[in-house]
Design an enzyme around this catalytic site. Sequence first.
Site: not given
Ligand code: SF4
Length: 337
Positions: A38, A152, A249-250
């Site tokens: 990202c 975070e 996490s993601n």
């Molecule tokens: S995943 Fe985390 S680092 Fe990537 S755009 Fe979203 S908030 Fe920002």
Amino acid sequence: MSPTLDLETVNSPGRSAASLGAAPAGKRVLLAEPRGYCAGVDRAVETVERALEKHGAPVYVRHEIVHNKHVVDTLTNKGVVFVHEADEVPEGAMVVFSAHGVAPSVHDLAADRGLRVIDATCPLVNKVHNEAKRFARDGYDILLIGHAGHEEVVGIIGEAPDDVQLVDGQDAVASVQVRDENKVVWLSQTTLSVDETMQTVVKLRERFPKLQDPPSDDICYATQNRQTAVKAMAPECELVIVVGSRNSSNSNRLVEVALGAGADAAHLVDYADDIDPSWLDGVESVGVTSGASVPEILVRGVLERLAGYGYETVYPVTTANETLVFALPREIRPDRR
Ligand code: SF4
């Protein structure tokens, strides 16, 4: 020699999952798009690389710059020293703060030690910090939906420890206490499951009908887009492979979203070698995606390994095109003069 990958497009941006029914039978890969890096991760990794170029090794980084083993190992080999806390950094040295953000107390500690700080906190994490500060100043109880102990979350709570309560899942809703039911707002970690978060919000609102929403989505565009692509792909997949690290996490959420959207099985792998061949027994359709902290080279490795097992045809499943780019931190931007 690596097997050849045959990329065909069967799905254009915005087309629904139903259109995937046109895909032919036989061993195949459905490749989610968007996936991988990202804008916040791209910026954070480039920040560290430029700091190395400009100042030489060692460059100290507080916590993993992004949650990916390959990225961390690669930077370590180039001379980056990862530390848990700013007091492990020699006085006066350079330290980069990771994309996940830090509490104000960490900035204070760095200042006390005379550290030269480059803050690579993602601007979308900073946005949540600013929301927490603003609502705390206005006397709100802030219910932060997120995972206990995640960097975070620790950073956001640190902005207003007396005003922020962590709500780690639906089971935590019952124990929430607020000072004034008319002044309650929910915020969230940026990398959560969209659906699970909204289920938690529904439960919070049953207890606090005047609960306010965040001014804008806290779950970031990248998290949402990767989940949407997986939702489109997963119903057509007997197996989904998510490239990502255990502490991401993601990436973990993508495994859950794949299973929730109809994949028969879903696994998280750091590297192609982590694929267990038994996962492929009797499987024709394999979905592949990657978390927001994963470099594309790792996905290529997975595609090549799958091609070696006969999954040579790759169908992109595109649900969005991402163009967002964040400017580098001021301290590391190229001199325009
Ligand atoms: S995943 Fe985390 S680092 Fe990537 S755009 Fe979203 S908030 Fe920002």
